[in-house]
Design a protein around this motif. Structure first.
Motif, PDB file in Angstrom:
ATOM      1  N   LYS A   1      -5.915  -6.506 -11.014  1.00 56.18           N
ATOM      2  CA  LYS A   1      -6.788  -6.354 -12.177  1.00 56.18           C
ATOM      3  C   LYS A   1      -7.292  -4.928 -12.414  1.00 56.18           C
ATOM      4  O   LYS A   1      -7.397  -4.493 -13.570  1.00 56.18           O
ATOM      5  N   PRO A   2      -7.639  -4.153 -11.383  1.00 56.95           N
ATOM      6  CA  PRO A   2      -8.175  -2.804 -11.645  1.00 56.95           C
ATOM      7  C   PRO A   2      -7.234  -1.890 -12.418  1.00 56.95           C
ATOM      8  O   PRO A   2      -7.692  -0.932 -13.049  1.00 56.95           O
ATOM      9  N   VAL A   3      -5.917  -2.170 -12.391  1.00 57.11           N
ATOM     10  CA  VAL A   3      -4.988  -1.260 -13.065  1.00 57.11           C
ATOM     11  C   VAL A   3      -5.124  -1.346 -14.581  1.00 57.11           C
ATOM     12  O   VAL A   3      -4.689  -0.435 -15.309  1.00 57.11           O
ATOM     13  N   LEU A   4      -5.711  -2.435 -15.085  1.00 55.71           N
ATOM     14  CA  LEU A   4      -5.906  -2.592 -16.533  1.00 55.71           C
ATOM     15  C   LEU A   4      -7.317  -2.213 -16.939  1.00 55.71           C
ATOM     16  O   LEU A   4      -7.910  -2.811 -17.849  1.00 55.71           O
ATOM     17  N   ASN A   5      -7.857  -1.201 -16.318  1.00 60.18           N
ATOM     18  CA  ASN A   5      -9.242  -0.789 -16.572  1.00 60.18           C
ATOM     19  C   ASN A   5      -9.465  -0.243 -17.978  1.00 60.18           C
ATOM     20  O   ASN A   5     -10.595  -0.120 -18.419  1.00 60.18           O
ATOM     21  N   MET A   6      -8.375   0.060 -18.700  1.00 53.71           N
ATOM     22  CA  MET A   6      -8.525   0.627 -20.048  1.00 53.71           C
ATOM     23  C   MET A   6      -8.625  -0.441 -21.130  1.00 53.71           C
ATOM     24  O   MET A   6      -8.921  -0.115 -22.292  1.00 53.71           O
ATOM     25  N   ILE A   7      -8.420  -1.708 -20.776  1.00 54.84           N
ATOM     26  CA  ILE A   7      -8.423  -2.769 -21.781  1.00 54.84           C
ATOM     27  C   ILE A   7      -9.779  -2.830 -22.504  1.00 54.84           C
ATOM     28  O   ILE A   7     -10.832  -2.891 -21.880  1.00 54.84           O
ATOM     29  N   GLY A   8      -9.720  -2.801 -23.834  1.00 56.95           N
ATOM     30  CA  GLY A   8     -10.933  -2.848 -24.638  1.00 56.95           C
ATOM     31  C   GLY A   8     -11.636  -1.515 -24.775  1.00 56.95           C
ATOM     32  O   GLY A   8     -12.697  -1.435 -25.409  1.00 56.95           O
ATOM     33  N   LYS A   9     -11.060  -0.464 -24.199  1.00 56.12           N
ATOM     34  CA  LYS A   9     -11.711   0.840 -24.235  1.00 56.12           C
ATOM     35  C   LYS A   9     -10.912   1.859 -25.047  1.00 56.12           C
ATOM     36  O   LYS A   9     -11.400   2.395 -26.041  1.00 56.12           O
ATOM     37  N   HIS A  10      -9.697   2.132 -24.616  1.00 59.36           N
ATOM     38  CA  HIS A  10      -8.898   3.138 -25.313  1.00 59.36           C
ATOM     39  C   HIS A  10      -7.425   2.938 -24.981  1.00 59.36           C
ATOM     40  O   HIS A  10      -7.083   2.339 -23.960  1.00 59.36           O
ATOM     41  N   SER A  11      -6.576   3.429 -25.833  1.00 63.57           N
ATOM     42  CA  SER A  11      -5.138   3.368 -25.604  1.00 63.57           C
ATOM     43  C   SER A  11      -4.760   4.285 -24.446  1.00 63.57           C
ATOM     44  O   SER A  11      -5.224   5.424 -24.376  1.00 63.57           O
ATOM     45  N   ALA A  12      -3.933   3.771 -23.554  1.00 66.69           N
ATOM     46  CA  ALA A  12      -3.532   4.562 -22.385  1.00 66.69           C
ATOM     47  C   ALA A  12      -2.421   3.842 -21.650  1.00 66.69           C
ATOM     48  O   ALA A  12      -2.165   2.651 -21.872  1.00 66.69           O
ATOM     49  N   ALA A  13      -1.752   4.574 -20.778  1.00 68.38           N
ATOM     50  CA  ALA A  13      -0.768   3.979 -19.881  1.00 68.38           C
ATOM     51  C   ALA A  13      -1.436   3.720 -18.540  1.00 68.38           C
ATOM     52  O   ALA A  13      -2.378   4.418 -18.161  1.00 68.38           O
ATOM     53  N   VAL A  14      -0.953   2.716 -17.847  1.00 65.52           N
ATOM     54  CA  VAL A  14      -1.459   2.443 -16.499  1.00 65.52           C
ATOM     55  C   VAL A  14      -1.090   3.603 -15.593  1.00 65.52           C
ATOM     56  O   VAL A  14       0.082   3.983 -15.485  1.00 65.52           O
ATOM     57  N   THR A  15      -2.077   4.195 -14.982  1.00 64.38           N
ATOM     58  CA  THR A  15      -1.828   5.344 -14.104  1.00 64.38           C
ATOM     59  C   THR A  15      -1.960   4.996 -12.621  1.00 64.38           C
ATOM     60  O   THR A  15      -1.479   5.731 -11.772  1.00 64.38           O
ATOM     61  N   MET A  16      -2.613   3.896 -12.309  1.00 67.37           N
ATOM     62  CA  MET A  16      -2.834   3.541 -10.909  1.00 67.37           C
ATOM     63  C   MET A  16      -1.535   3.083 -10.251  1.00 67.37           C
ATOM     64  O   MET A  16      -0.757   2.321 -10.839  1.00 67.37           O
ATOM     65  N   GLY A  17      -1.309   3.528  -9.038  1.00 68.30           N
ATOM     66  CA  GLY A  17      -0.082   3.180  -8.323  1.00 68.30           C
ATOM     67  C   GLY A  17       0.004   1.727  -7.927  1.00 68.30           C
ATOM     68  O   GLY A  17       1.082   1.222  -7.606  1.00 68.30           O
ATOM     69  N   GLU A  18      -1.127   1.002  -7.947  1.00 72.70           N
ATOM     70  CA  GLU A  18      -1.138  -0.392  -7.518  1.00 72.70           C
ATOM     71  C   GLU A  18      -0.431  -1.319  -8.496  1.00 72.70           C
ATOM     72  O   GLU A  18      -0.128  -2.464  -8.143  1.00 72.70           O
ATOM     73  N   CYS A  19      -0.166  -0.889  -9.718  1.00 70.89           N
ATOM     74  CA  CYS A  19       0.547  -1.726 -10.685  1.00 70.89           C
ATOM     75  C   CYS A  19       1.939  -2.051 -10.157  1.00 70.89           C
ATOM     76  O   CYS A  19       2.681  -1.160  -9.728  1.00 70.89           O
ATOM     77  N   THR A  20       2.322  -3.334 -10.199  1.00 70.32           N
ATOM     78  CA  THR A  20       3.622  -3.760  -9.675  1.00 70.32           C
ATOM     79  C   THR A  20       4.711  -3.800 -10.744  1.00 70.32           C
ATOM     80  O   THR A  20       5.840  -4.191 -10.449  1.00 70.32           O
ATOM     81  N   ASN A  21       4.379  -3.432 -11.974  1.00 69.82           N
ATOM     82  CA  ASN A  21       5.351  -3.484 -13.072  1.00 69.82           C
ATOM     83  C   ASN A  21       5.990  -4.864 -13.211  1.00 69.82           C
ATOM     84  O   ASN A  21       7.183  -4.979 -13.516  1.00 69.82           O
ATOM     85  N   CYS A  22       5.203  -5.913 -12.960  1.00 70.37           N
ATOM     86  CA  CYS A  22       5.742  -7.271 -13.034  1.00 70.37           C
ATOM     87  C   CYS A  22       5.939  -7.734 -14.472  1.00 70.37           C
ATOM     88  O   CYS A  22       6.749  -8.628 -14.737  1.00 70.37           O
TER      89      CYS A  22
ATOM     90  N   GLY B   1       0.817  -1.209   0.000  1.00 64.25           N
ATOM     91  CA  GLY B   1       0.000   0.000   0.000  1.00 64.25           C
ATOM     92  C   GLY B   1       0.848   1.256   0.000  1.00 64.25           C
ATOM     93  O   GLY B   1       0.539   2.235  -0.698  1.00 64.25           O
ATOM     94  N   PHE B   2       1.948   1.225   0.753  1.00 66.21           N
ATOM     95  CA  PHE B   2       2.855   2.369   0.816  1.00 66.21           C
ATOM     96  C   PHE B   2       3.453   2.667  -0.556  1.00 66.21           C
ATOM     97  O   PHE B   2       3.445   3.813  -1.026  1.00 66.21           O
ATOM     98  N   TYR B   3       3.968   1.626  -1.226  1.00 71.16           N
ATOM     99  CA  TYR B   3       4.575   1.836  -2.533  1.00 71.16           C
ATOM    100  C   TYR B   3       3.536   2.169  -3.601  1.00 71.16           C
ATOM    101  O   TYR B   3       3.856   2.799  -4.613  1.00 71.16           O
ATOM    102  N   SER B   4       2.288   1.755  -3.387  1.00 77.29           N
ATOM    103  CA  SER B   4       1.223   2.144  -4.310  1.00 77.29           C
ATOM    104  C   SER B   4       0.998   3.653  -4.261  1.00 77.29           C
ATOM    105  O   SER B   4       0.725   4.292  -5.278  1.00 77.29           O
ATOM    106  N   ILE B   5       1.126   4.212  -3.066  1.00 78.38           N
ATOM    107  CA  ILE B   5       0.921   5.650  -2.889  1.00 78.38           C
ATOM    108  C   ILE B   5       2.077   6.448  -3.481  1.00 78.38           C
ATOM    109  O   ILE B   5       1.874   7.400  -4.242  1.00 78.38           O
ATOM    110  N   VAL B   6       3.315   6.053  -3.151  1.00 78.60           N
ATOM    111  CA  VAL B   6       4.470   6.844  -3.578  1.00 78.60           C
ATOM    112  C   VAL B   6       4.795   6.644  -5.056  1.00 78.60           C
ATOM    113  O   VAL B   6       5.490   7.472  -5.661  1.00 78.60           O
TER     114      VAL B   6
END
Length: 272
Positions: free
Chosen positions: A226-247, A193-198
């Motif tokens: 899963k919520p970080v990929l909310n743009m799938i099937g909708k529009h081109s975009a970069a993941v903006t949510m901090g919860e993405c772990t860049n795995c 949660g901490f790293y999601s914020i920063v």
């Protein structure tokens, strides 16, 4: 595609995670000076201090006088994950990821994801746990999460031997396997949660190209957040949510090459 290419980020993550544990073990067992200490406080080449910023915040909240080296080390780590890595600590560094990824793999092998899900837990619990950790640190005068953190237990276990810590890790594995998918890392861990914020303004992000996507949805099936990929099937975009772990798992499973890492600045605006 070859096996190595399809699992390139997974293999790279395992190499990084295991290398760090080996270096810590080597420092204790054979006196190596490349990386000494543990994930809470380390020294790189006996010169550069590295500290867990969340642990330092807990210590400060507890009323402890934090050493100057610890503050410098926390600043270095905080700057890196804030500007570059985001929540990459969780997937590239944290040894608990080895346990939870194994549980997730076992879930897929046992087809437990096909069973009707009756347990729903908000992913925001980790932020409440984060706040509770700081409150308890202030009340008890100690860094509360560090005493029970599976991350610390597994790191110490890799260096000195697991002992009773093995029971906690087995329990963590079974919890993620049978009770809640991505239960600890995706819902409970306050460090995540901490790293999601920063990491909300990190430079390295996953970018989605809707023009290449065939909506196979493999990415959303494999993603631990899963919520970080909310743009799938909708529009081109970069993941903006901090919860993405860049795995990088979503990139690996995308046969359409619609997902990839990109470099972005805090001022870059997404195109919808």
């Amino acid at each position: 595609m070859s096996f190595l290419y399809r699992h390139r980020f997974l293999i790279a993550r395992r190499i990084v995670q295991l290398t760090i544990l080996v270096l810590y073990f080597g420092a204790n067992a054979w006196g190596w000076t490349i990386l000494q200490g543990n994930l809470s406080a380390s020294k790189l080449f006996e010169v550069i201090p590295l500290s867990d910023p969340f642990a330092v915040i807990q210590m400060a909240t507890a009323g402890t006088i934090v050493a100057f080296d610890a503050l410098i080390g926390a600043g270095i780590i905080l700057l890196f994950y804030t500007l570059i890595g985001g929540r990459a600590f969780c997937s590239w560094i944290c040894p608990v990821n080895l346990v939870t990824d194994a549980a997730n793999g076992a879930r897929r092998w046992l087809r437990l994801d096909d069973v009707e899900r009756k347990v729903w837990v908000s992913r925001n619990i980790r932020y409440w746990v984060l706040a509770l950790t700081l409150v308890l640190s202030a009340l008890m005068g100690v860094a509360a999460f560090e005493f029970i953190s599976p991350i610390c237990i597994l790191t110490r276990g890799a260096i000195f031997g697991l002992g009773f810590g093995m029971a906690l890790l087995v329990g963590l594995f079974l919890f993620d396997l049978f009770v809640l998918k991505h239960g600890f890392c995706g819902h409970i861990c306050p460090l995540g949660g901490f790293y999601s914020i920063v990491g909300r303004f990190r430079i390295i992000r996953v970018h989605y190209d809707s023009d290449k996507c065939t909506l196979c949805m493999r990415c959303t099936q494999i993603c631990p957040e899963k919520p970080v990929l909310n743009m799938i099937g909708k529009h081109s975009a970069a993941v903006t949510m901090g919860e993405c772990t860049n795995c990088g798992r979503c990139i690996e499973v995308c046969n359409d090459h619609a997902l990839d890492f990109s470099l972005r600045t805090p001022l870059t605006k997404d195109v919808g």
